[in-house]
Design a protein around this motif. Structure first.
Motif, PDB file in Angstrom:
ATOM      1  N   ASP A  33     127.682   1.897  32.932  1.00  0.00           N
ATOM      2  CA  ASP A  33     127.264   3.160  32.332  1.00  0.00           C
ATOM      3  C   ASP A  33     126.048   2.998  31.422  1.00  0.00           C
ATOM      4  O   ASP A  33     125.170   3.857  31.408  1.00  0.00           O
ATOM      5  CB  ASP A  33     128.405   3.790  31.534  1.00  0.00           C
ATOM      6  N   LEU A  34     126.024   1.915  30.642  1.00  0.00           N
ATOM      7  CA  LEU A  34     124.938   1.730  29.680  1.00  0.00           C
ATOM      8  C   LEU A  34     123.869   0.768  30.167  1.00  0.00           C
ATOM      9  O   LEU A  34     122.841   0.604  29.508  1.00  0.00           O
ATOM     10  CB  LEU A  34     125.500   1.263  28.332  1.00  0.00           C
ATOM     11  N   GLY A  35     124.100   0.107  31.291  1.00  0.00           N
ATOM     12  CA  GLY A  35     123.102  -0.783  31.873  1.00  0.00           C
ATOM     13  C   GLY A  35     122.794  -2.021  31.051  1.00  0.00           C
ATOM     14  O   GLY A  35     121.704  -2.589  31.134  1.00  0.00           O
ATOM     15  N   MET A  36     123.766  -2.478  30.297  1.00  0.00           N
ATOM     16  CA  MET A  36     123.565  -3.650  29.453  1.00  0.00           C
ATOM     17  C   MET A  36     123.668  -4.930  30.287  1.00  0.00           C
ATOM     18  O   MET A  36     124.532  -5.034  31.139  1.00  0.00           O
ATOM     19  CB  MET A  36     124.619  -3.655  28.338  1.00  0.00           C
ATOM     20  N   PRO A  37     122.796  -5.903  30.037  1.00  0.00           N
ATOM     21  CA  PRO A  37     122.923  -7.194  30.750  1.00  0.00           C
ATOM     22  C   PRO A  37     124.256  -7.865  30.405  1.00  0.00           C
ATOM     23  O   PRO A  37     124.775  -7.736  29.292  1.00  0.00           O
ATOM     24  CB  PRO A  37     121.750  -8.016  30.208  1.00  0.00           C
ATOM     25  N   LEU A  38     124.803  -8.602  31.373  1.00  0.00           N
ATOM     26  CA  LEU A  38     126.102  -9.249  31.224  1.00  0.00           C
ATOM     27  C   LEU A  38     126.188 -10.129  29.980  1.00  0.00           C
ATOM     28  O   LEU A  38     127.141 -10.026  29.205  1.00  0.00           O
ATOM     29  CB  LEU A  38     126.432 -10.085  32.464  1.00  0.00           C
ATOM     30  N   LEU A  39     125.208 -10.978  29.772  1.00  0.00           N
ATOM     31  CA  LEU A  39     125.278 -11.885  28.614  1.00  0.00           C
ATOM     32  C   LEU A  39     125.267 -11.131  27.295  1.00  0.00           C
ATOM     33  O   LEU A  39     125.969 -11.495  26.353  1.00  0.00           O
ATOM     34  CB  LEU A  39     124.138 -12.904  28.668  1.00  0.00           C
ATOM     35  N   GLU A  40     124.484 -10.063  27.222  1.00  0.00           N
ATOM     36  CA  GLU A  40     124.441  -9.258  25.997  1.00  0.00           C
ATOM     37  C   GLU A  40     125.783  -8.568  25.766  1.00  0.00           C
ATOM     38  O   GLU A  40     126.285  -8.535  24.641  1.00  0.00           O
ATOM     39  CB  GLU A  40     123.315  -8.222  26.089  1.00  0.00           C
TER      40      GLU A  40
END
Length: 126
Positions: A106-113
């Motif tokens: 939904d928010l498109g955040m990178p996995l590591l972040e």
């Protein structure tokens, strides 16, 4: 000073997450403020915990969940149903899995972040 840096680093992402869950920017802001106020009161304990980010994420998640349940109760809705709390068809997922889904999809955040923000250990590349 470390608490202020933590808030500066995560406030916007916490707001985005809370807004996704609660579908109301003002409610999201209020919930994030309450979570940070609670974290400020418990900052020493959070620092002594195994992972400060996980400690803070639990506070935020609990605040969001409590607020969503209070709102549902006020509106006569059943908790876990399709509501503005952002759960919908994903209500069957464990909290940490649904959190990850929201952050990544939904928010498109990178996995590591996302994993770092929630205080989870990220998988290491082999």
């Amino acid at each position: 000073m470390a608490f202020t840096a933590f808030c500066v680093l995560y406030r916007q992402r916490y707001l985005e997450y809370a807004h996704n869950r609660l579908a109301d920017a003002q409610q999201a802001d209020a919930v994030v403020r309450l979570a940070f106020a609670e974290l400020a009161d418990q900052w020493d304990q959070a620092l002594r915990s195994p992972h400060t980010n996980a400690y803070a994420w639990r506070l935020l998640s609990r605040r969001i969940r409590d607020h969503a349940h209070e709102t549902a109760d006020e509106q006569g809705e059943r908790p876990g149903g399709d509501s503005s709390a952002g759960h919908g068809d994903h209500a069957f997922l464990p909290d940490h899995t649904d959190d990850t889904r929201v952050l990544l999809q939904d928010l498109g955040m990178p996995l590591l972040e996302a994993t770092e923000m929630m205080g989870h250990t990220a998988p290491r590349p082999r």
